[in-house]
Design a protein around this motif. Structure first.
Motif, PDB file in Angstrom:
ATOM      1  N   VAL A  27     -37.018   2.048 -28.629  1.00 35.89           N
ATOM      2  CA  VAL A  27     -36.694   0.665 -28.254  1.00 35.89           C
ATOM      3  C   VAL A  27     -35.368   0.289 -28.902  1.00 35.89           C
ATOM      4  O   VAL A  27     -35.198   0.470 -30.112  1.00 35.89           O
ATOM      5  N   VAL A  28     -34.457  -0.222 -28.096  1.00 41.11           N
ATOM      6  CA  VAL A  28     -33.192  -0.759 -28.609  1.00 41.11           C
ATOM      7  C   VAL A  28     -33.052  -2.181 -28.085  1.00 41.11           C
ATOM      8  O   VAL A  28     -33.095  -2.412 -26.872  1.00 41.11           O
ATOM      9  N   THR A  29     -32.897  -3.120 -28.984  1.00 41.75           N
ATOM     10  CA  THR A  29     -32.740  -4.528 -28.623  1.00 41.75           C
ATOM     11  C   THR A  29     -31.313  -4.991 -28.878  1.00 41.75           C
ATOM     12  O   THR A  29     -30.738  -4.696 -29.926  1.00 41.75           O
ATOM     13  N   MET A  30     -30.753  -5.697 -27.911  1.00 39.66           N
ATOM     14  CA  MET A  30     -29.483  -6.405 -28.098  1.00 39.66           C
ATOM     15  C   MET A  30     -29.727  -7.838 -27.645  1.00 39.66           C
ATOM     16  O   MET A  30     -29.709  -8.141 -26.443  1.00 39.66           O
ATOM     17  N   ASN A  31     -29.991  -8.701 -28.599  1.00 40.76           N
ATOM     18  CA  ASN A  31     -30.392 -10.073 -28.312  1.00 40.76           C
ATOM     19  C   ASN A  31     -29.175 -10.993 -28.425  1.00 40.76           C
ATOM     20  O   ASN A  31     -28.820 -11.435 -29.509  1.00 40.76           O
ATOM     21  N   PHE A  32     -28.523 -11.262 -27.286  1.00 40.52           N
ATOM     22  CA  PHE A  32     -27.305 -12.070 -27.236  1.00 40.52           C
ATOM     23  C   PHE A  32     -26.210 -11.466 -28.116  1.00 40.52           C
ATOM     24  O   PHE A  32     -25.603 -12.152 -28.931  1.00 40.52           O
ATOM     25  N   THR A  33     -25.987 -10.180 -27.926  1.00 35.10           N
ATOM     26  CA  THR A  33     -25.005  -9.424 -28.699  1.00 35.10           C
ATOM     27  C   THR A  33     -23.916  -8.833 -27.822  1.00 35.10           C
ATOM     28  O   THR A  33     -22.731  -8.908 -28.152  1.00 35.10           O
ATOM     29  N   LEU A  34     -24.301  -8.250 -26.691  1.00 34.28           N
ATOM     30  CA  LEU A  34     -23.323  -7.576 -25.827  1.00 34.28           C
ATOM     31  C   LEU A  34     -22.221  -8.525 -25.378  1.00 34.28           C
ATOM     32  O   LEU A  34     -21.070  -8.114 -25.200  1.00 34.28           O
ATOM     33  N   GLN A  35     -22.540  -9.802 -25.220  1.00 33.80           N
ATOM     34  CA  GLN A  35     -21.561 -10.776 -24.737  1.00 33.80           C
ATOM     35  C   GLN A  35     -20.397 -10.974 -25.714  1.00 33.80           C
ATOM     36  O   GLN A  35     -19.358 -11.515 -25.340  1.00 33.80           O
ATOM     37  N   PHE A  36     -20.550 -10.501 -26.950  1.00 36.50           N
ATOM     38  CA  PHE A  36     -19.467 -10.583 -27.927  1.00 36.50           C
ATOM     39  C   PHE A  36     -18.667  -9.276 -28.038  1.00 36.50           C
ATOM     40  O   PHE A  36     -17.710  -9.209 -28.803  1.00 36.50           O
ATOM     41  N   VAL A  37     -19.070  -8.260 -27.287  1.00 33.55           N
ATOM     42  CA  VAL A  37     -18.333  -6.998 -27.246  1.00 33.55           C
ATOM     43  C   VAL A  37     -17.267  -7.109 -26.155  1.00 33.55           C
ATOM     44  O   VAL A  37     -17.572  -7.597 -25.055  1.00 33.55           O
ATOM     45  N   PRO A  38     -16.031  -6.697 -26.426  1.00 30.91           N
ATOM     46  CA  PRO A  38     -14.996  -6.752 -25.379  1.00 30.91           C
ATOM     47  C   PRO A  38     -15.486  -6.111 -24.089  1.00 30.91           C
ATOM     48  O   PRO A  38     -16.082  -5.024 -24.123  1.00 30.91           O
ATOM     49  N   PRO A  39     -15.296  -6.769 -22.940  1.00 29.09           N
ATOM     50  CA  PRO A  39     -15.846  -6.277 -21.667  1.00 29.09           C
ATOM     51  C   PRO A  39     -15.521  -4.827 -21.358  1.00 29.09           C
ATOM     52  O   PRO A  39     -16.379  -4.085 -20.859  1.00 29.09           O
ATOM     53  N   GLU A  40     -14.305  -4.402 -21.668  1.00 30.97           N
ATOM     54  CA  GLU A  40     -13.902  -3.039 -21.341  1.00 30.97           C
ATOM     55  C   GLU A  40     -14.583  -1.990 -22.219  1.00 30.97           C
ATOM     56  O   GLU A  40     -14.501  -0.787 -21.950  1.00 30.97           O
TER      57      GLU A  40
END
Length: 243
Positions: free
Chosen positions: A129-142
């Motif tokens: 299980v890998v959770t990203m809880n409102f985290t990816l949106q802070f990673v640069p899109p590219e």
């Protein structure tokens, strides 16, 4: 006792980019509960899905763990398994320090560790299980594809990724409606127009959001067999991706 979020309550001469520093740490539980509709339901769902999909002899990751709410939900729901450990990772030293204190307050036989590092540099291995809880949106899109591909490669067969994100609608009319409804939600929770405007200005340069269609397409391109939105409230959603 949780401190009230009043970071943007007074007029600021210049609104700087949002950072997860000690000031935010002090009010973060109040901030996220008053800003993210359905947040507690998402945490409950993370626990439920962890109980269903976590495997013995595996690692469970909470990437961008902040104060450890999802880390704790995962840890509490894998105690029936052997050989599991929970790993929380965040690049904010202030968050990691407080997260460790929070986790110490709960007894469990499941080992947990919290690391201060960039999730893009973290090793993901033997994960169920890998959770990203409102985290990816802070990673640069590219850089999002490569990060998600690394997570996919580190998942065991049958492993899952739990991805919660704010999103934008591909329909501009509906997007404006969802944004307006979200702002009404924040007003109902006591935020002023000034707070809403200044927070939006602070975060717009550091949080770039995708459409749900973009999330699904990227996950499928990476190799996930199944993806599904399992929770949505306004322009916030939680997705399940199964390897």
């Amino acid at each position: 006792m949780t401190k009230k979020d009043s970071i943007f309550a007074e007029p600021l001469p210049q609104v700087s980019d949002f950072v997860f520093d000690h000031t935010v740490v002090e009010v973060f539980p109040d901030m996220i509960n008053r800003s993210v509709p359905g947040y507690q339901s998402i945490l409950q769902g993370i626990g439920q899905l962890t109980k269903r999909f976590a495997q013995s002899d595996s690692n469970l990751y909470d990437l961008g763990c902040s104060l450890g709410a999802a880390t704790l939900a995962m840890r509490q729901n894998c105690q029936h398994l052997s050989g599991v450990q929970v790993i929380g990772i965040d690049n904010s030293e202030a968050m990691v320090e407080r997260c460790k204190l929070h986790l110490q307050g709960y007894r469990s036989d499941v080992p947990v560790s919290v690391r201060c590092e960039d999730i893009q540099q973290s090793d993901i291995k033997s994960a169920s299980v890998v959770t990203m809880n409102f985290t990816l949106q802070f990673v640069p899109p590219e850089q999002r594809y490569d990060l998600l591909k690394k997570i996919y490669d580190g998942l065991k067969p049958g492993g899952v990724m739990l991805l919660s994100e704010k999103f934008r609608s591909a329909d501009e009319h509906m997007n404006e409606l969802l944004v307006d409804i979200h702002h009404e939600f924040k007003r109902a929770n006591g935020y002023s127009e000034l707070e809403i405007a200044q927070k939006r200005a602070a975060i717009e340069n550091v949080m770039r959001i995708d459409t749900l269609e973009a999330h699904h397409q990227r996950l499928h391109e990476i190799g996930f067999n199944h993806t599904q939105v399992w929770f949505q409230c306004y322009n916030f959603a939680a997705l399940l991706a199964v390897k």
